[in-house]
Design a protein around this motif. Structure first.
Motif, PDB file in Angstrom:
ATOM      1  N   ALA A 122       0.915  -1.015   0.054  1.00 11.24           N
ATOM      2  CA  ALA A 122       0.067   0.472  -0.025  1.00 11.24           C
ATOM      3  C   ALA A 122       0.902   1.032   0.640  1.00 11.24           C
ATOM      4  O   ALA A 122       0.532   2.291  -0.451  1.00 11.24           O
ATOM      5  N   ILE A 123       2.132   0.762   0.432  1.00 15.62           N
ATOM      6  CA  ILE A 123       2.743   2.695   0.504  1.00 15.62           C
ATOM      7  C   ILE A 123       3.323   3.176  -0.722  1.00 15.62           C
ATOM      8  O   ILE A 123       3.477   4.396  -0.481  1.00 15.62           O
ATOM      9  N   PRO A 124       3.527   2.155  -2.050  1.00 19.89           N
ATOM     10  CA  PRO A 124       3.537   2.615  -3.163  1.00 19.89           C
ATOM     11  C   PRO A 124       2.454   3.271  -3.838  1.00 19.89           C
ATOM     12  O   PRO A 124       2.626   4.122  -4.792  1.00 19.89           O
ATOM     13  N   GLU A 125       1.176   3.216  -3.733  1.00 20.33           N
ATOM     14  CA  GLU A 125      -0.064   3.569  -4.228  1.00 20.33           C
ATOM     15  C   GLU A 125      -0.127   4.902  -4.293  1.00 20.33           C
ATOM     16  O   GLU A 125      -0.487   5.403  -5.737  1.00 20.33           O
ATOM     17  N   ASN A 126       0.058   5.478  -3.195  1.00 19.88           N
ATOM     18  CA  ASN A 126      -0.587   7.138  -3.221  1.00 19.88           C
ATOM     19  C   ASN A 126       0.865   8.157  -4.500  1.00 19.88           C
ATOM     20  O   ASN A 126       0.278   8.411  -5.149  1.00 19.88           O
ATOM     21  N   PHE A 127       1.958   6.962  -4.327  1.00 13.15           N
ATOM     22  CA  PHE A 127       3.306   7.697  -5.146  1.00 13.15           C
ATOM     23  C   PHE A 127       2.499   7.223  -7.178  1.00 13.15           C
ATOM     24  O   PHE A 127       3.117   7.627  -7.654  1.00 13.15           O
ATOM     25  N   ASN A 128       2.072   6.032  -6.615  1.00 13.38           N
ATOM     26  CA  ASN A 128       1.462   5.468  -8.582  1.00 13.38           C
ATOM     27  C   ASN A 128       0.409   6.487  -8.759  1.00 13.38           C
ATOM     28  O   ASN A 128       0.309   7.090  -9.828  1.00 13.38           O
ATOM     29  N   ARG A 129      -0.414   6.866  -7.782  1.00 15.24           N
ATOM     30  CA  ARG A 129      -1.677   7.893  -7.621  1.00 15.24           C
ATOM     31  C   ARG A 129      -0.927   9.229  -8.311  1.00 15.24           C
ATOM     32  O   ARG A 129      -1.654   9.845  -9.448  1.00 15.24           O
ATOM     33  N   LEU A 130       0.063   9.410  -7.970  1.00 18.87           N
ATOM     34  CA  LEU A 130       0.558  10.896  -8.127  1.00 18.87           C
ATOM     35  C   LEU A 130       1.338  11.009  -9.491  1.00 18.87           C
ATOM     36  O   LEU A 130       1.032  12.075 -10.681  1.00 18.87           O
ATOM     37  N   ASN A 131       1.784  10.238  -9.857  1.00 19.74           N
ATOM     38  CA  ASN A 131       2.580   9.311 -11.364  1.00 19.74           C
ATOM     39  C   ASN A 131       1.497   9.330 -12.357  1.00 19.74           C
ATOM     40  O   ASN A 131       1.617  10.534 -13.282  1.00 19.74           O
ATOM     41  N   ASN A 132       0.130   8.846 -12.427  1.00 15.48           N
ATOM     42  CA  ASN A 132      -0.971   8.288 -13.253  1.00 15.48           C
ATOM     43  C   ASN A 132      -1.473  10.199 -13.599  1.00 15.48           C
ATOM     44  O   ASN A 132      -2.170  10.478 -14.756  1.00 15.48           O
ATOM     45  N   ILE A 133      -1.553  10.742 -12.119  1.00 15.34           N
ATOM     46  CA  ILE A 133      -2.607  12.020 -13.006  1.00 15.34           C
ATOM     47  C   ILE A 133      -1.470  13.188 -13.426  1.00 15.34           C
ATOM     48  O   ILE A 133      -1.828  13.945 -14.051  1.00 15.34           O
ATOM     49  N   LEU A 134      -0.248  13.301 -13.418  1.00 11.57           N
ATOM     50  CA  LEU A 134       0.404  14.569 -13.791  1.00 11.57           C
ATOM     51  C   LEU A 134       0.986  13.601 -15.324  1.00 11.57           C
ATOM     52  O   LEU A 134       1.323  14.625 -15.900  1.00 11.57           O
ATOM     53  N   GLU A 135      -0.117  12.199 -15.869  1.00  9.83           N
ATOM     54  CA  GLU A 135       0.485  12.499 -16.646  1.00  9.83           C
ATOM     55  C   GLU A 135      -0.706  13.015 -18.226  1.00  9.83           C
ATOM     56  O   GLU A 135      -0.952  12.724 -19.446  1.00  9.83           O
ATOM     57  N   LEU A 136      -1.779  13.474 -17.366  1.00  6.97           N
ATOM     58  CA  LEU A 136      -3.585  13.932 -17.900  1.00  6.97           C
ATOM     59  C   LEU A 136      -3.136  14.900 -18.282  1.00  6.97           C
ATOM     60  O   LEU A 136      -3.617  15.423 -19.476  1.00  6.97           O
ATOM     61  N   PHE A 137      -1.900  16.053 -17.413  1.00  6.56           N
ATOM     62  CA  PHE A 137      -2.812  17.465 -18.076  1.00  6.56           C
ATOM     63  C   PHE A 137      -1.303  18.060 -18.060  1.00  6.56           C
ATOM     64  O   PHE A 137      -0.156  17.633 -17.882  1.00  6.56           O
ATOM     65  N   ASP A 138      -1.663  19.463 -18.483  1.00  7.90           N
ATOM     66  CA  ASP A 138      -0.272  19.846 -18.855  1.00  7.90           C
ATOM     67  C   ASP A 138       0.203  20.918 -17.296  1.00  7.90           C
ATOM     68  O   ASP A 138      -0.124  21.761 -17.072  1.00  7.90           O
ATOM     69  N   ILE A 139       1.054  20.474 -16.479  1.00 10.91           N
ATOM     70  CA  ILE A 139       0.897  21.062 -15.166  1.00 10.91           C
ATOM     71  C   ILE A 139       2.311  21.212 -15.011  1.00 10.91           C
ATOM     72  O   ILE A 139       3.376  21.168 -15.775  1.00 10.91           O
ATOM     73  N   GLU A 140       2.026  23.042 -14.607  1.00 11.18           N
ATOM     74  CA  GLU A 140       3.357  23.374 -14.571  1.00 11.18           C
ATOM     75  C   GLU A 140       3.688  23.735 -13.089  1.00 11.18           C
ATOM     76  O   GLU A 140       5.102  23.864 -12.863  1.00 11.18           O
ATOM     77  N   THR A 141       2.700  23.419 -12.571  1.00 10.51           N
ATOM     78  CA  THR A 141       3.074  23.817 -10.693  1.00 10.51           C
ATOM     79  C   THR A 141       2.377  23.007  -9.884  1.00 10.51           C
ATOM     80  O   THR A 141       0.348  22.437 -10.235  1.00 10.51           O
ATOM     81  N   ILE A 142       2.648  22.141  -8.839  1.00 11.30           N
ATOM     82  CA  ILE A 142       1.276  21.440  -7.875  1.00 11.30           C
ATOM     83  C   ILE A 142       1.327  22.344  -6.510  1.00 11.30           C
ATOM     84  O   ILE A 142       2.602  22.476  -6.029  1.00 11.30           O
ATOM     85  N   ILE A 143       0.283  22.063  -6.092  1.00 11.07           N
ATOM     86  CA  ILE A 143       0.108  23.154  -4.809  1.00 11.07           C
ATOM     87  C   ILE A 143      -0.504  22.261  -4.234  1.00 11.07           C
ATOM     88  O   ILE A 143      -1.322  21.989  -4.015  1.00 11.07           O
ATOM     89  N   PHE A 144       0.153  22.285  -2.657  1.00 14.46           N
ATOM     90  CA  PHE A 144      -0.754  20.795  -2.048  1.00 14.46           C
ATOM     91  C   PHE A 144      -1.126  21.912  -0.409  1.00 14.46           C
ATOM     92  O   PHE A 144       0.106  22.517  -0.227  1.00 14.46           O
ATOM     93  N   LEU A 145      -1.993  21.826  -0.619  1.00 13.99           N
ATOM     94  CA  LEU A 145      -3.067  22.517   0.209  1.00 13.99           C
ATOM     95  C   LEU A 145      -3.122  21.209   1.619  1.00 13.99           C
ATOM     96  O   LEU A 145      -3.840  21.430   2.345  1.00 13.99           O
ATOM     97  N   GLY A 146      -2.256  21.231   2.848  1.00 14.87           N
ATOM     98  CA  GLY A 146      -1.564  21.340   3.942  1.00 14.87           C
ATOM     99  C   GLY A 146      -1.393  19.455   4.080  1.00 14.87           C
ATOM    100  O   GLY A 146      -2.277  19.196   2.807  1.00 14.87           O
ATOM    101  N   ASP A 147      -0.670  18.687   4.608  1.00 12.95           N
ATOM    102  CA  ASP A 147      -0.871  17.524   4.954  1.00 12.95           C
ATOM    103  C   ASP A 147      -0.516  16.643   4.431  1.00 12.95           C
ATOM    104  O   ASP A 147      -0.829  15.419   3.945  1.00 12.95           O
ATOM    105  N   LEU A 148       0.654  17.336   3.829  1.00 13.77           N
ATOM    106  CA  LEU A 148       1.431  16.311   3.106  1.00 13.77           C
ATOM    107  C   LEU A 148       2.326  15.099   3.091  1.00 13.77           C
ATOM    108  O   LEU A 148       1.739  13.875   3.028  1.00 13.77           O
ATOM    109  N   PHE A 149       2.315  15.855   4.404  1.00 13.88           N
ATOM    110  CA  PHE A 149       3.166  14.278   5.275  1.00 13.88           C
ATOM    111  C   PHE A 149       2.802  14.051   6.466  1.00 13.88           C
ATOM    112  O   PHE A 149       2.367  14.696   7.285  1.00 13.88           O
TER     113      PHE A 149
END
Length: 210
Positions: free
Chosen positions: A50-77
Motif C-alpha cells: 500500500a505504501i507506493p500507491e500514493n506515488f502511483n496515483r501521483l504519477n498517473n495524474i501528472l500524465e493527464l494534464f499540462d501541469i506546471e505547478t503542484i500545490i499541496f493544500l496541507g498535510d503532505l506528510f
C-alpha cells in the motif's frame, strides 16, 4: 468533471485532485504520506504494497494534464519522518513541476527538509481572487480552496442502506477538497441548499443534486 468558479475552469479528477486549467496548477490536499508506515509501525495489518500507491496515483495524474505547478493544500506528510520520506524525496527528483506546500496541522517536519527538495512553503496563497489554505477559511471577496476536513457524503439506498463516498464539497465561496491519500477516512457532511457536492464514484466524479 469540469466546473467553473469565478470564470476559472477546474477539472475534478476521481483521484481527488483538481487541475486549474488557466494556471496549469494541480491542486492536491491531505496526501498524508507516511501514514501507512506509521500505522504498520504501531501494529496495524496494512500490506506493505500500500505504501507506493500514493506515488502511483501521483504519477498517473501528472500524465493527464499540462501541469506546471503542484500545490499541496496541507498535510503532505502525516507525522514524523519515516521511510516514506525517502520515497517522496526520490519522487521529487523525477518531476519537473514546481512544488508548493501550504502548511497543514500535520506538517510538523522541519521546513529545511522541504526547502532542501526545492519545495516552497506558505501558510496561505492568494491567486487572482482565490484564497488557498489548508483549513477552511472565510475571507471577504475571496473564494477559498482548502482541505483538512476529508469531506464525504452518505447516500441513502432504497433498502435503507447507506453508501459513504468521498467528495469535493462546494459552498458558495469555498471548495473543500477530498483527501488524496490512502487510509485517511472521511468526515461526512450534510449539504445545505446552496451547496454542491461532487462525489467520487470509482472512475468518475458525479454531481449529486440536493
Amino acid at each position: 468533471m469540469k466546473i467553473t468558479i469565478n470564470k476559472q475552469n477546474f477539472i475534478l479528477h476521481p483521484c481527488g485532485a483538481a487541475f486549474w486549467e488557466e494556471k496549469k496548477i494541480l491542486l492536491i490536499s491531505d496526501l498524508h504520506l507516511g501514514k501507512v508506515s506509521h500505522f504498520r509501525k504501531h501494529g496495524m495489518a496494512i500490506p506493505e504494497k500500500a505504501i507506493p500507491e500514493n506515488f502511483n496515483r501521483l504519477n498517473n495524474i501528472l500524465e493527464l494534464f499540462d501541469i506546471e505547478t503542484i500545490i499541496f493544500l496541507g498535510d503532505l506528510f502525516h507525522s514524523k519522518m519515516n521511510n516514506e520520506w525517502d520515497l517522496f524525496s526520490d519522487w521529487t527528483k523525477t518531476i519537473t513541476q514546481q512544488l508548493i506546500l501550504i502548511e497543514g496541522n500535520h506538517d510538523v517536519i522541519s521546513k529545511k527538509h522541504y526547502t532542501d527538495l526545492n519545495i516552497e512553503i506558505h501558510s496561505e496563497i492568494i491567486i487572482d481572487g482565490f484564497l488557498l489554505t489548508h483549513h477552511p477559511s472565510t475571507r471577504e471577496n475571496f473564494f477559498n480552496l482548502c482541505g483538512h476536513i476529508h469531506p464525504g457524503i452518505k447516500l441513502k439506498g432504497l433498502g435503507k442502506q447507506f453508501l459513504g463516498l468521498s467528495c469535493f464539497f462546494r459552498k458558495p465561496n469555498q471548495l473543500i477538497f477530498p483527501a488524496f491519500g490512502a487510509f485517511t477516512g472521511n468526515f461526512y457532511l450534510i449539504p445545505e441548499e446552496k451547496d454542491k457536492v461532487y462525489v467520487i464514484a470509482k472512475d468518475e466524479v458525479i454531481e449529486i443534486k440536493n
